[in-house]
Write an enzyme that holds these catalytic residues in place. Structure first.
Site, PDB file in Angstrom:
ATOM      1  N   GLY A   1       0.737  -0.982   0.103  1.00  0.00           N
ATOM      2  CA  GLY A   1      -0.066  -0.020   0.143  1.00  0.00           C
ATOM      3  C   GLY A   1       0.894   1.142  -0.039  1.00  0.00           C
ATOM      4  N   CYS A   2       0.315   2.403  -0.380  1.00  0.00           N
ATOM      5  CA  CYS A   2       0.883   3.467  -0.311  1.00  0.00           C
ATOM      6  C   CYS A   2       1.304   4.206   0.840  1.00  0.00           C
ATOM      7  CB  CYS A   2       0.288   4.693  -1.006  1.00  0.00           C
ATOM      8  SG  CYS A   2      -1.502   4.743  -0.780  1.00  0.00           S
TER       9      CYS A   2
END
Lengths: 350, 350, 350, 350
Positions: free
Chosen positions: D154-155
């Protein structure tokens, strides 16, 4: 030049057109940055001024006087107008064989009287002004290839000239009817610290500026008139929109008898095969977001509800095709390199 | 009504014009909100839909059918067009004496044919359409005072009509020359969830929309033609600028022989004493920031570099003078209250 | 003062806190602006500096030396720190009975040593520093009512102190655990022309600043320690978010044994009846948009997934409750007026 | 694979991570896009959905069922979680030898119980979950090279894990003290039309979201715990900042006895030579603007005013290093290509 890299100097590297040149040149397979200047920030590393370049090896910023122009193949000049004509004169005195792509307004107007009218003082390098090629590649490709000095056109200008030259040359629009309403992002105003350019003054609002007096009108008049074969003086108002990048020109015209579809056909035909100009399907208009960060110009043509009237929309990224990207395109021509080299970036959206 | 508070219903309170009405009415000394409707959000508290109202006591959202219109003095109708004409008809059937200020486009066009042309279907409440006053206060103050139904004009329309009506009435501009380039903030598009309205689609860019076909042209044609005494069909293109609030119209005209200064004099004279219209000194233009959050319209006039041409700039906040503020101004007239009551907010800048 | 209007001077009217004071005071029923100063812009009309005030009659900008303080009831001082202490000293020498609400940091720290530590030089008006009341109304209402000089607290400070004082007084959180991550809009940085504040430097990005060294920590330490009854030194980092207005503090704490719900109950109880502090339902957090343009503080409390840990969010408009609105609230107390007078604006959203 | 181009399918090409993959792959010298899917927009040209691709030849959008996976070398899966596990299972059934880089959360958590806890339902493809490599290249380079299925992290996760893993492995920080305050641009929320993602709901304000419950915490716990050798459950709150791109994590820690300089030395040492991680000089912090549009992570370390406490800042572009750029980096590893190929873009600033 075989496969050797061209040695490049960027004068005025601490501004946004300067940093955009560095961004493009660092990834250009045939360019090597050998000098970066910034008079007030001389002595600093480029990464101090623009931290995004921290991962790259770049020459330290110096003053213009410190550059050995004899060891340079091509100079990008991203300095304020007026200063520029003095500097370019000296550059050619020091190195007559060097190529110069100038991003200022100093060599764009071929008529010395027009220069004096718009800039308020006589030109200081008339011979160079006469010699310079107007760096609008899609119109003047052949002249540019042979030029020593290229005058990179303005951002509003490039946006408004590209869609209109083919139409004026074809006699397809009434020259008297042209209204150019142009909107620009803030980066076109540069990086100098002025109250009117603060975030809090620009965000969440829009405004016209330099109404009735913007200097890019000199360039518009020159190129529109040349294309039409008679004097044309369009109405033109630039606006500041709260965004970093993008020029968006909405151009209102009356046709010279034909339909809006005809205008579209002329443009589609004229720009077929051009790598950096895209004419959209008739009846559709682009967003400035579609070209952000790229060297593209997107053009759309829509019929007005009243027959014989049309709306033409043209958009580009003011720092790329409106400045540094077009300058690299000019460099490629001047150095005999493929025109699109180093300019392959696709628009960043969102 | 002595000093009693008028009982107010807001139909469509979950949109931005609805919430802006609530913002203004909560501080209006002679208004009391007795009903708020939002069909899909009925049952919720207003603070669930707009948390900024949490500190205030407000009626819970209900459906339109739940409102007892006989107990209401004035209805603001902030519903989509087409729906509106059905609803307003029912409101008057239930309570013939109630006053209605409608923010939709349904009652703005006096010509049923024009309505059908722009909206694509016949009008369903022709009698009411005939009865409605056009709620542009500075032009139709007297009609509005006597009206039962007021059609609040559109945001682009208000911005572009106010500066042009005095000039067209005076015969000071060539009606054929008018080009209106309008820029709007995003809140004018409402609060419905559409891809094209996402932050990532709007931020950091600009675009034209509804080119050649925007429905506000029907209103422009109607009011320009009435003022000029003959049919006028201006060129008009709306644009979306990445900001929440503000309409900014740049209007290009040719004078009917006079100078740009004459246009300025006509406007300054026409709007002298108007509380919500400010004509700036000749040669200057406003920013949309100067009116944000207020009910003001700022107008500027500048001479073009070519004699006989002029640029007129007009700006307002689309949610206030372009919608809910003007609606409250209409309410004040209709209820016999001082016109500026509850509309004293000064622009929020930055 | 019966119903007479208080005569008000605003020193430093060309900045954003100055213009925000003017915005509020123009609509305050018991205030009359009699003097506006701006040293570098003296001689100009306020409308030249802030065109949104063009429709209003306001005194012309003058230098501080030109103000007759004996004819003034209350002075708002919106000047840079250090300068301020000199100016306030002179104001009281000229008019010992005048009231002063100071928006700078000069009189906020009661410990002269703390002042010297954070500001790098000894204080020049120690007697006044001792005399000043800390202008956080909800905590120091009684002291402020009696004060001649009120030190309006900082914007980050107000946001972070209001939710924590009740909890620290109650011994409900571990003082060592407190982390304050604060985000601010750009208007808090003022209107001076600096490169780092340009639109193109701020838009479309976020960054921390003054990490580990921001001066508001002096105020946090002072007020947290006073509330806890022992020294507290929270971690605090301010960030710049690309927006005009708003402070948004996310505060991470460990409870002193209790549950997150207990923290919420303490806050809800403490601020019950306060007109400008709203504690949201447990488990929800505000947006800064919900308070923009208003004098409100919105506070939310959420339980972390790990028992004994909680997140507290506090937000306000840095120019209103974080500066000029709170200053007017202090003025109301000092002049014996109703505390909410002139501060009724509801948040502007969007 | 000699110099042949790898045949690539992008599943979910009508979202922002999909379009970002297309942007990168179009300029990747060893990749050829052979299939693009978008279930609801199947049949449309990619240029209809993202006009910036109009100048490029791209396959028309199809449904997933229409793709011949046996003719594909590598599949990027940019679909919603839960859907993804079903699709990837089918892809491998159809073509067991294909490589998959998955951008969803479906294969990131190695513990099936953790997946169920954060996503609320049992995993549907446990064998694949077990097989997947965690695609954080700088930490798991060797595993990724051998993997058939890579779970792109994920970012928020990538931003917060990269600076902390070296410190936790070295035992240099107290695991209990970690607070991660993360700020993201809007593009991370995708392109689906939701009210909370409208420009008017996001612009000019900031807010926390998913407080105490954001699913990326599962990834943080997993990677922090693995690095520390014992369970770690940091405090983590994500915020939405009004910008298109960028994640900015401010991480508050207590050292395990050492100084902030020691943390900096560990990170500088760990990431020396990494092409996409830049550790800034001690005491300085990056802006998210410095990495926008590039695959870089910039990390800064600053000492707090209290010895033994430090602030670590980490930033990247959520669509590049936080999603599609890292996915291409994973593709390069999986296909045995140079890791930086096609990822040379320099940050676009402004």
């Amino acid at each position: 030049m075989a496969d050797a890299k061209a040695k490049i100097a960027v004068l005025g590297a601490s501004g946004y057109t300067g940093s955009e040149l560095v961004r493009l040149l660092l990834r250009h397979p045939r360019a090597e940055i050998v000098a970066l200047t910034a008079d007030r920030k001389a002595g600093q590393a480029m990464a101090d001024v623009f931290p995004q370049f921290a991962p790259f090896a770049l020459p330290r910023l110096v003053t213009i006087d410190e550059v050995d122009f004899a060891a340079v193949d091509l100079v990008f000049c991203a300095l304020p107008h007026a200063t520029t004509q003095q500097v370019v004169k000296k550059v050619f005195e020091a190195a007559p064989g060097v190529k110069v792509v100038d991003l200022s307004a100093d060599f764009r107007l071929t008529d010395p009287g027009a220069y004096e009218q718009w800039y308020g003082h006589p030109h200081q390098a008339l011979e160079l002004q006469k010699e310079a090629a107007f760096g609008l590649v899609e119109i003047y490709r052949d002249e540019i290839r042979k030029a020593r000095l290229v005058a990179n056109p303005g951002c509003h200008t490039t946006t408004a000239i590209l869609p209109m030259v083919p139409l004026l040359e074809a006699g397809a629009v009434e020259p008297e009817s042209i209204v150019v309403d142009s909107k620009t992002g803030m980066s076109g105003a540069g990086r100098s610290a002025k109250e009117a350019m603060l975030f809090s003054e620009v965000s969440e609002g829009i405004n016209a500026y330099a109404v009735g007096s913007h200097r890019h009108m000199g360039e518009l008049d020159q190129e529109y008139s040349k294309a039409a074969g008679r004097p044309v003086t369009p109405m033109f108002v630039p606006h500041l929109s709260p965004m970093n990048r993008g020029i968006y020109a909405t151009i209102y015209v009356r046709t010279a008898g034909g339909k809006a579809e005809d205008l579209h056909a002329i443009l589609a035909d004229y720009y077929r095969g051009e790598p950096f100009v895209h004419v959209m399907p008739f009846g559709t208009v682009p967003h400035s977001r579609h070209v952000r960060g790229s060297n593209m110009v997107f053009i759309g043509v829509v019929a007005d509800r009243v027959p014989g009237r049309a709306i033409i929309v043209s958009t580009l990224d003011n720092l790329v095709k409106g400045a540094s990207g077009q300058a690299v395109q000019n460099m490629n021509l001047v150095l005999g390199l493929p025109e699109t080299m180093g300019l392959e970036q696709i628009a960043l959206m969102p």
